[in-house]
Design a protein around this motif. Structure first.
Motif, PDB file in Angstrom:
ATOM      1  N   LYS A 238     -19.529  18.170  31.250  1.00 49.10           N
ATOM      2  CA  LYS A 238     -20.235  17.330  32.058  1.00 49.10           C
ATOM      3  C   LYS A 238     -19.380  17.920  33.002  1.00 49.10           C
ATOM      4  CE  LYS A 238     -23.442  15.490  34.391  1.00 49.10           C
ATOM      5  NZ  LYS A 238     -24.685  16.439  34.442  1.00 49.10           N
ATOM      6  N   SER A 239     -19.527  17.636  34.314  1.00 46.85           N
ATOM      7  CA  SER A 239     -18.831  17.652  35.184  1.00 46.85           C
ATOM      8  C   SER A 239     -19.259  16.632  36.373  1.00 46.85           C
ATOM      9  CB  SER A 239     -18.198  18.876  35.787  1.00 46.85           C
ATOM     10  OG  SER A 239     -17.221  19.554  35.153  1.00 46.85           O
ATOM     11  N   TYR A 240     -18.856  16.272  37.184  1.00 45.75           N
ATOM     12  CA  TYR A 240     -19.733  15.506  38.821  1.00 45.75           C
ATOM     13  C   TYR A 240     -18.583  16.464  39.990  1.00 45.75           C
ATOM     14  CZ  TYR A 240     -21.938  12.243  35.849  1.00 45.75           C
ATOM     15  OH  TYR A 240     -23.078  11.867  34.595  1.00 45.75           O
ATOM     16  N   GLY A 241     -18.666  16.726  40.475  1.00 46.51           N
ATOM     17  CA  GLY A 241     -18.176  17.869  41.847  1.00 46.51           C
ATOM     18  C   GLY A 241     -16.387  18.198  40.832  1.00 46.51           C
ATOM     19  N   GLU A 242     -16.112  18.056  41.548  1.00 46.23           N
ATOM     20  CA  GLU A 242     -14.056  18.424  40.234  1.00 46.23           C
ATOM     21  C   GLU A 242     -13.881  17.997  40.128  1.00 46.23           C
ATOM     22  OE1 GLU A 242     -11.812  19.395  44.252  1.00 46.23           O
ATOM     23  OE2 GLU A 242     -13.060  20.627  44.945  1.00 46.23           O
TER      24      GLU A 242
ATOM     25  N   GLY B  89     -11.450   5.322  23.011  1.00 42.99           N
ATOM     26  CA  GLY B  89     -10.929   6.176  23.694  1.00 42.99           C
ATOM     27  C   GLY B  89     -10.384   4.809  25.020  1.00 42.99           C
ATOM     28  N   PRO B  90      -9.314   5.923  25.856  1.00 38.04           N
ATOM     29  CA  PRO B  90      -9.114   4.553  26.805  1.00 38.04           C
ATOM     30  C   PRO B  90     -10.599   4.565  28.333  1.00 38.04           C
ATOM     31  CG  PRO B  90      -8.450   6.466  27.154  1.00 38.04           C
ATOM     32  CD  PRO B  90      -9.547   6.415  25.768  1.00 38.04           C
ATOM     33  N   ASN B  91     -10.323   4.006  29.360  1.00 33.92           N
ATOM     34  CA  ASN B  91     -11.618   4.512  30.003  1.00 33.92           C
ATOM     35  C   ASN B  91     -11.079   5.102  30.740  1.00 33.92           C
ATOM     36  OD1 ASN B  91     -11.799   1.525  29.974  1.00 33.92           O
ATOM     37  ND2 ASN B  91     -10.757   1.058  31.842  1.00 33.92           N
ATOM     38  N   GLY B  92     -12.040   6.217  31.423  1.00 37.00           N
ATOM     39  CA  GLY B  92     -12.239   7.153  31.902  1.00 37.00           C
ATOM     40  C   GLY B  92     -11.845   8.771  30.663  1.00 37.00           C
ATOM     41  N   ALA B  93     -12.073   8.408  29.491  1.00 34.17           N
ATOM     42  CA  ALA B  93     -11.825   9.237  28.915  1.00 34.17           C
ATOM     43  C   ALA B  93     -13.280  10.134  28.091  1.00 34.17           C
ATOM     44  CB  ALA B  93     -11.460   8.923  27.463  1.00 34.17           C
ATOM     45  N   GLY B  94     -14.268   9.605  28.605  1.00 37.75           N
ATOM     46  CA  GLY B  94     -15.401  10.312  28.694  1.00 37.75           C
ATOM     47  C   GLY B  94     -17.045   9.855  27.615  1.00 37.75           C
ATOM     48  N   LYS B  95     -16.584   8.369  27.018  1.00 37.29           N
ATOM     49  CA  LYS B  95     -17.808   8.166  26.622  1.00 37.29           C
ATOM     50  C   LYS B  95     -18.856   7.598  27.353  1.00 37.29           C
ATOM     51  CE  LYS B  95     -14.584   4.528  25.240  1.00 37.29           C
ATOM     52  NZ  LYS B  95     -13.961   4.544  26.929  1.00 37.29           N
ATOM     53  N   THR B  96     -18.408   6.912  27.899  1.00 31.80           N
ATOM     54  CA  THR B  96     -20.356   6.994  27.834  1.00 31.80           C
ATOM     55  C   THR B  96     -20.516   8.148  28.725  1.00 31.80           C
ATOM     56  OG1 THR B  96     -18.623   4.329  29.342  1.00 31.80           O
ATOM     57  CG2 THR B  96     -21.323   4.913  30.158  1.00 31.80           C
ATOM     58  N   THR B  97     -20.243   9.608  29.472  1.00 34.00           N
ATOM     59  CA  THR B  97     -20.887  10.509  29.477  1.00 34.00           C
ATOM     60  C   THR B  97     -21.335  10.816  28.367  1.00 34.00           C
ATOM     61  OG1 THR B  97     -19.496  10.682  31.686  1.00 34.00           O
ATOM     62  CG2 THR B  97     -20.800  12.284  30.888  1.00 34.00           C
ATOM     63  N   THR B  98     -20.803  10.801  27.719  1.00 36.98           N
ATOM     64  CA  THR B  98     -21.240  11.160  26.190  1.00 36.98           C
ATOM     65  C   THR B  98     -22.333  10.250  25.322  1.00 36.98           C
ATOM     66  OG1 THR B  98     -18.875  11.937  25.586  1.00 36.98           O
ATOM     67  CG2 THR B  98     -20.613  11.800  23.947  1.00 36.98           C
ATOM     68  N   VAL B  99     -22.312   9.495  25.244  1.00 41.35           N
ATOM     69  CA  VAL B  99     -23.573   8.362  25.622  1.00 41.35           C
ATOM     70  C   VAL B  99     -24.318   9.042  26.383  1.00 41.35           C
ATOM     71  CG1 VAL B  99     -24.704   5.915  25.607  1.00 41.35           C
ATOM     72  CG2 VAL B  99     -21.965   6.913  24.433  1.00 41.35           C
TER      73      VAL B  99
ATOM     74  N   THR C 174     -30.035  11.095  26.583  1.00 41.54           N
ATOM     75  CA  THR C 174     -30.866  11.778  27.451  1.00 41.54           C
ATOM     76  C   THR C 174     -31.431  11.023  28.442  1.00 41.54           C
ATOM     77  OG1 THR C 174     -33.594  10.429  27.050  1.00 41.54           O
ATOM     78  CG2 THR C 174     -32.563  12.047  25.721  1.00 41.54           C
ATOM     79  N   LEU C 175     -29.579  10.216  29.169  1.00 40.03           N
ATOM     80  CA  LEU C 175     -29.639  10.162  30.600  1.00 40.03           C
ATOM     81  C   LEU C 175     -28.931  10.743  31.689  1.00 40.03           C
ATOM     82  CD1 LEU C 175     -28.727   5.822  29.614  1.00 40.03           C
ATOM     83  CD2 LEU C 175     -31.483   6.948  30.399  1.00 40.03           C
ATOM     84  N   THR C 176     -28.463  11.730  31.169  1.00 39.59           N
ATOM     85  CA  THR C 176     -27.596  12.335  31.865  1.00 39.59           C
ATOM     86  C   THR C 176     -27.971  14.131  31.335  1.00 39.59           C
ATOM     87  OG1 THR C 176     -26.430  11.044  32.714  1.00 39.59           O
ATOM     88  CG2 THR C 176     -25.134  13.453  32.788  1.00 39.59           C
ATOM     89  N   ALA C 177     -28.286  15.842  31.354  1.00 39.82           N
ATOM     90  CA  ALA C 177     -28.174  16.582  31.123  1.00 39.82           C
ATOM     91  C   ALA C 177     -26.820  17.366  31.334  1.00 39.82           C
ATOM     92  CB  ALA C 177     -29.658  16.778  31.848  1.00 39.82           C
ATOM     93  N   PRO C 178     -26.516  17.143  30.620  1.00 43.50           N
ATOM     94  CA  PRO C 178     -25.312  18.630  29.391  1.00 43.50           C
ATOM     95  C   PRO C 178     -24.581  19.622  30.516  1.00 43.50           C
ATOM     96  CG  PRO C 178     -25.881  18.730  28.041  1.00 43.50           C
ATOM     97  CD  PRO C 178     -27.564  17.622  28.961  1.00 43.50           C
ATOM     98  N   ASP C 179     -24.071  19.647  30.928  1.00 45.48           N
ATOM     99  CA  ASP C 179     -23.724  21.546  31.730  1.00 45.48           C
ATOM    100  C   ASP C 179     -23.906  22.285  31.480  1.00 45.48           C
ATOM    101  OD1 ASP C 179     -23.240  20.015  34.303  1.00 45.48           O
ATOM    102  OD2 ASP C 179     -21.296  20.091  34.210  1.00 45.48           O
TER     103      ASP C 179
END
Length: 320
Positions: free
Chosen positions: A14-18, A39-49, A54-59
């Protein structure tokens, strides 16, 4: 009970812009277990969840939750899961009981069944005495427990807890841990994300360490600790010059570094012979090391060894 994993992901990106947030995440979570994403803040934990819920579609990549594809069968996934975010999402103007009864009605329970389920959950989460008080009078810990109770009204198979104890005091955190342990006893699969090492250590049957959008290690707490040896030799140096010279001697073996406290850590098997050898190597003149302690390895040591920084390290992409 099926042997199919409760959660399975392969190659999630998953990417957001660049900004690349996830870079090929693979996960497999057994049913009826606690699987922590550490993991630390910004590691990708929330995006994985968000993808698994089903709140976000993977690229790219695929994921299944409770036996359903998170993209093609997202409606079935949503009926089988519960998601509790980083902050309690309950109505402060309603009572605790009213919040739970409302959730029951939203999950299509009849009025009587919604009332029974609300009372059952208030008792289970030690909120019965506060059930008729407005949520605005609740403490932070009480709100978090009510938020989790609301997510259980529909009896989900899988519960996602994104940073479940953020902002809670130690006593409230301990209470939440006990609640989570109780859920697993009912056969529910619990998937918490956390940056708190102690939380993962206390709760999880298995832990995935994530950094920079990748899973860099996975296993039980004991297995992860074994990766940096069972013990840590902690050295307190006599001054800044001694600290820098000893850190240089340790090089890649360094698993902990605290310049403010002049403290360095190196993995060891804990034997007297190895500790003597390390001290002779690092402080041949016997003037650099002020004192030393041998400690059990921690998840912090694991994370430092794998990534070069602690889990509390903040990144520009924090919150993803």
């Amino acid at each position: 009970m099926t042997s199919e994993p409760a959660i399975e992901a392969r190659g999630l990106t998953k990417s957001y812009g660049e900004v690349s947030v996830l870079r090929g995440v693979d996960l497999s979570v057994a049913r009826g277990s606690v699987f922590a994403l550490l993991g630390p803040n910004g590691a990708g934990k929330t995006t994985t969840v968000r993808i698994l819920a089903t709140l976000t579609a993977p690229d790219a990549g695929r994921a299944r939750v409770a036996g359903f594809d998170v993209v093609a069968e997202r409606h079935q996934v949503r009926r089988a899961i519960s998601l509790t975010g980083q902050y309690a999402a309950v109505d402060e103007n309603q009572t605790g009981e009213e919040n739970l009864r409302m959730m029951g009605r939203l999950t299509r329970l009849g009025r009587a069944e919604a009332r029974r389920r609300a009372q059952e959950l208030l008792e289970r989460f030690d909120l019965a005495g506060a059930g008729r008080r407005t949520v605005g009078t609740y403490s932070g810990g009480m709100r978090r427990r009510l938020d989790l109770a609301a997510g259980l009204v529909g009896r989900p198979e899988v519960i996602f807890l994104d940073e479940p104890t953020t902002g809670l005091d130690p006593r409230s955190r301990q209470a939440m841990w006990e609640v989570v342990k109780g859920l697993v006893g009912d056969g529910v699969t619990v998937f918490p994300t956390t940056q708190y090492l102690e939380e993962a250590d206390q709760l999880a049957d298995r832990i995935a360490v994530v950094d920079g959008g990748r899973v860099v290690a996975e296993g039980t707490s004991a297995q992860l600790k074994e990766r940096v040896a069972g013990q840590r030799l902690e050295l307190v140096l006599g001054g800044p010059d001694a600290f820098e010279e000893t850190a240089r001697r340790l090089g890649a073996r360094l698993v902990r570094s605290d310049a403010d406290r002049l403290t360095l850590g190196v993995a060891t098997d804990g034997s007297a012979a190895q500790i003597r050898a390390l001290l002779d190597e690092l402080d041949p003149g016997r003037r650099a090391v002020d004192r030393f302690t041998v400690r059990g390895a921690t998840l912090d040591d694991v994370f430092l060894a794998l990534t070069g920084h602690a889990t509390t390290h903040d990144k520009e992409t924090s919150g993803v």
